[in-house]
Write a protein that holds these residues in place. Structure first.
Motif, PDB file in Angstrom:
ATOM      1  N   UNK A  44       0.838  -1.254  -0.021  1.00 29.30           N
ATOM      2  CA  UNK A  44      -0.030  -0.111   0.013  1.00 29.30           C
ATOM      3  C   UNK A  44       0.875   1.132  -0.056  1.00 29.30           C
ATOM      4  N   UNK A  45       0.563   2.352  -0.941  1.00 29.23           N
ATOM      5  CA  UNK A  45       1.141   3.522  -0.815  1.00 29.23           C
ATOM      6  C   UNK A  45       0.289   4.593  -0.378  1.00 29.23           C
ATOM      7  N   UNK A  46       1.055   5.510   0.389  1.00 29.08           N
ATOM      8  CA  UNK A  46       0.320   6.808   0.873  1.00 29.08           C
ATOM      9  C   UNK A  46       0.903   8.231   0.296  1.00 29.08           C
ATOM     10  N   UNK A  47       0.244   8.968   0.056  1.00 32.37           N
ATOM     11  CA  UNK A  47       0.529  10.371  -0.476  1.00 32.37           C
ATOM     12  C   UNK A  47       0.704  11.361   0.371  1.00 32.37           C
ATOM     13  N   UNK A  48       1.928  12.054   0.495  1.00 28.52           N
ATOM     14  CA  UNK A  48       2.120  13.295   1.408  1.00 28.52           C
ATOM     15  C   UNK A  48       2.818  14.201   0.658  1.00 28.52           C
ATOM     16  N   UNK A  49       2.608  15.430   0.626  1.00 29.95           N
ATOM     17  CA  UNK A  49       3.189  16.704   0.257  1.00 29.95           C
ATOM     18  C   UNK A  49       3.745  16.258  -1.460  1.00 29.95           C
ATOM     19  N   UNK A 295       8.846 -10.139  13.224  1.00 28.96           N
ATOM     20  CA  UNK A 295       9.422  -8.650  14.003  1.00 28.96           C
ATOM     21  C   UNK A 295       8.406  -7.400  13.757  1.00 28.96           C
ATOM     22  N   UNK A 296       8.420  -6.611  14.799  1.00 33.97           N
ATOM     23  CA  UNK A 296       7.659  -5.364  14.663  1.00 33.97           C
ATOM     24  C   UNK A 296       8.731  -4.121  14.440  1.00 33.97           C
ATOM     25  N   UNK A 297       8.203  -3.239  13.880  1.00 34.16           N
ATOM     26  CA  UNK A 297       9.008  -2.127  13.531  1.00 34.16           C
ATOM     27  C   UNK A 297       8.336  -0.750  13.880  1.00 34.16           C
ATOM     28  N   UNK A 298       9.287   0.249  14.114  1.00 39.22           N
ATOM     29  CA  UNK A 298       8.708   1.583  14.440  1.00 39.22           C
ATOM     30  C   UNK A 298       9.620   2.032  13.055  1.00 39.22           C
ATOM     31  N   UNK A 299       8.777   2.747  12.324  1.00 38.22           N
ATOM     32  CA  UNK A 299       8.961   3.270  10.820  1.00 38.22           C
ATOM     33  C   UNK A 299       8.836   5.029  10.907  1.00 38.22           C
ATOM     34  N   UNK A 300       9.672   5.495  10.212  1.00 41.48           N
ATOM     35  CA  UNK A 300       9.515   6.920   9.930  1.00 41.48           C
ATOM     36  C   UNK A 300       9.605   7.337   8.691  1.00 41.48           C
ATOM     37  N   UNK A 301       8.737   7.946   7.886  1.00 41.69           N
ATOM     38  CA  UNK A 301       8.699   8.436   6.746  1.00 41.69           C
ATOM     39  C   UNK A 301       9.055  10.007   6.425  1.00 41.69           C
ATOM     40  N   UNK A 302      10.257  10.011   5.625  1.00 44.21           N
ATOM     41  CA  UNK A 302      10.838  11.374   5.389  1.00 44.21           C
ATOM     42  C   UNK A 302      10.888  11.766   4.008  1.00 44.21           C
ATOM     43  N   UNK A 391      20.969  16.870   9.051  1.00 43.85           N
ATOM     44  CA  UNK A 391      19.847  16.146   8.665  1.00 43.85           C
ATOM     45  C   UNK A 391      18.477  16.949   9.122  1.00 43.85           C
ATOM     46  N   UNK A 392      18.335  17.540  10.103  1.00 48.24           N
ATOM     47  CA  UNK A 392      16.971  18.012  10.463  1.00 48.24           C
ATOM     48  C   UNK A 392      16.583  19.166   9.797  1.00 48.24           C
ATOM     49  N   UNK A 393      17.691  19.994   9.059  1.00 46.69           N
ATOM     50  CA  UNK A 393      17.358  21.004   8.346  1.00 46.69           C
ATOM     51  C   UNK A 393      16.899  20.670   6.984  1.00 46.69           C
ATOM     52  N   UNK A 394      17.239  19.543   6.541  1.00 41.99           N
ATOM     53  CA  UNK A 394      16.873  18.934   5.416  1.00 41.99           C
ATOM     54  C   UNK A 394      15.541  18.419   5.008  1.00 41.99           C
ATOM     55  N   UNK A 395      14.666  18.228   6.443  1.00 44.08           N
ATOM     56  CA  UNK A 395      13.306  17.689   6.356  1.00 44.08           C
ATOM     57  C   UNK A 395      12.256  18.646   5.849  1.00 44.08           C
ATOM     58  N   UNK A 396      11.539  18.245   4.834  1.00 44.79           N
ATOM     59  CA  UNK A 396      10.354  18.716   4.197  1.00 44.79           C
ATOM     60  C   UNK A 396       9.082  18.142   4.976  1.00 44.79           C
ATOM     61  N   UNK A 397       9.336  16.799   5.211  1.00 47.05           N
ATOM     62  CA  UNK A 397       8.108  16.293   5.633  1.00 47.05           C
ATOM     63  C   UNK A 397       8.362  15.059   6.449  1.00 47.05           C
ATOM     64  N   UNK A 398       7.755  14.775   7.773  1.00 47.71           N
ATOM     65  CA  UNK A 398       8.065  13.460   8.502  1.00 47.71           C
ATOM     66  C   UNK A 398       6.834  13.267   9.165  1.00 47.71           C
ATOM     67  N   UNK A 399       6.609  11.563   9.216  1.00 46.45           N
ATOM     68  CA  UNK A 399       5.522  11.017  10.046  1.00 46.45           C
ATOM     69  C   UNK A 399       5.899   9.670  10.343  1.00 46.45           C
ATOM     70  N   UNK A 400       5.590   9.430  11.825  1.00 44.53           N
ATOM     71  CA  UNK A 400       5.914   7.989  12.565  1.00 44.53           C
ATOM     72  C   UNK A 400       4.758   6.977  11.958  1.00 44.53           C
TER      73      UNK A 400
END
Length: 468
Positions: A44-49, A295-302, A391-400
């Protein structure tokens, strides 16, 4: 009778979609039920910005290769899907050593050999025997001598036969993150299947995101005469004379069929069924059904404004040590699909997906309060800022995304990624259960985990049903 079908398939993940389409090819009347509002599960894909993030699947083995059974079906069904062939797998980062493995069987071997010239003879025998395991895995289990001999062996035990070097065994195990279980726990056949899928059959991205594959399969199913219903939560199996004869679904009610194919954990629905305790006892008898989740994961989408060079430098699997029998040594998996799959993000931006393996209390759904999610988001950001200063200054979007997120998409127990953990004890679950009228597909059954393997499970189950 209204709402009566030859086969009901529960769950439109990749296994369910392939199974349902293959059943239509047999002339069956098929109903496909999905609890979400779109198909795909982990595809499945999600759309963000303006960016497309794949929720689960990134690199996929073998599907773009028309010489494989799944690739042939994709071509035969004329699915409007394009695949991008990759020449490289993920990088692997150890203290003081980074390797970018080629996605090619012969070149992969040569890369490993270049670090260990003194192990040439042992490596030669290891590769030859591993190839035999890969070939045997593609054949039926019944009467398969190699499966009979090695079915209880882990990949780590297989490595120990040939090598003593912890460093060499660590490098040969470094792609285990694709199957989510350390080498001393993962079935030899599960690891061999994954390596064969990527290195021999080919490594691919679905151009534009994995949702395109799921949508194409769902569209083909409906065009070929199948019935697909979304937002249908199957909460009960209908049982008569100790045989499954249909399902109860919310909100539509009862649907009836000669066969039910379940793409999920049967423990979630059988206890609610009349006579379900009896059937659950049958399924729980070894070797019919396992119990340990994967396994279980915590994921972040940047979404990032970052150079390709810098993103290529940090992507891949990051390990704390060469001893990969210690699961805590896998620190982080960073996937950067937009480097090859350029349609995923607008020009000037890139996508990074950070996956953190969870252990202890954080692997339980009840752990994931908003406060704990925020703590993990902060932790991942701190790690990435150390790996890539600024890295923090390069973030346009993030979601956990927590295991709760993955549970919402897939209904996998505790949000596990691959259904049952593919240990030797849990590897050989027959899709055709001991309960009349009931089958199981996906990473809950043979042949294993990963997109290619679950697609095969759907095709094989459809073929088995045609013979029963």
């Amino acid at each position: 009778m209204p709402n009566e079908y030859d086969v009901i398939v529960v769950g439109s993940g990749i296994a369910g979609l392939f199974c349902a389409n293959a059943l239509l090819d047999q002339g069956k009347k098929v109903l496909l039920l999905e609890q979400h509002h779109m198909p795909g599960g982990y595809c499945t894909s999600i759309q963000r910005k303006g960016m497309t993030f794949d929720v689960g699947a990134h690199l996929i083995g073998s599907l773009g290769n028309p010489r494989t059974p799944v690739g042939r079906l994709i071509q035969q069904w004329e699915l409007p899907v394009e695949f991008i062939r990759c020449n490289k797998l993920e990088k692997v980062h150890f203290p003081g050593l980074t390797i970018h493995f080629p996605a090619c069987w012969e070149e992969f071997q040569a890369t490993v050999a270049s670090f260990f010239p003194d192990e040439a003879e042992n490596l030669k025998k290891f590769w030859a025997d591993l190839r035999k395991v890969m070939r045997s895995y593609l054949r039926p289990v019944e009467g398969n001598r190699m499966v009979e001999e090695l079915h209880g062996q882990t990949y780590g035990e297989f490595l120990d036969v040939y090598f003593k070097s912890t460093k060499l065994k660590g490098i040969l195990s470094s792609l285990y993150g694709y199957v989510g279980l350390a080498p001393n726990q993962i079935s030899l056949f599960a690891m061999a299947s994954m390596l064969g899928s990527y290195l021999i059959d080919g490594t691919y991205y679905v151009k534009g995101g994995s949702q395109k594959l799921s949508n194409a399969l769902a569209r083909r199913f409906k065009q070929a005469g199948g019935v697909l219903k979304y937002k249908e939560k199957v909460d009960n199996l209908l049982i008569e004379n100790q045989r499954v004869v249909g399902v109860n679904s919310i909100p539509s009610g009862n649907f009836w069929a000669n066969q039910v194919v379940y793409n999920g954990n049967l423990h979630q629905v059988l206890p609610a069924a009349q006579g379900g305790d009896y059937l659950l006892n049958i399924i729980n008898q070894k070797p019919f059904h396992p119990h340990r989740n994967s396994v279980k994961l915590f994921s972040m989408y940047f979404g990032l404004r970052i150079s390709e060079q810098e993103l290529r430098r940090i992507q891949g699997f990051h390990f704390a040590d060469f001893d990969l029998d210690q699961p805590e040594n896998l620190l982080l998996y960073l996937a950067a699909p937009s480097l090859e799959n350029k349609e995923l993000s607008p020009k000037g931006t890139q996508i990074l997906i950070a996956n953190l393996p969870l252990r202890g209390e954080s692997a339980e759904l009840k752990f994931w309060s908003p406060e704990n999610k925020a703590k993990f988001e902060k932790q991942v950001n701190e790690v990435l800022n150390k790996l890539s200063p600024g890295f923090a200054q390069r973030i346009v979007f993030q979601e956990g995304a927590t295991p709760k997120t993955f549970f919402r998409y897939t209904c996998n127990d505790e949000g596990s990624v691959y259904g049952w953990a593919k240990t030797p004890e849990q590897m050989w679950v027959n899709p055709i259960t001991k309960v009349g009228g009931l089958s199981q597909v996906g990473h809950w059954s043979y042949p294993g985990c990963g997109i290619a393997a679950v697609a095969v499970s759907g095709i094989h189950t459809a073929a088995q049903l045609s013979r029963t």
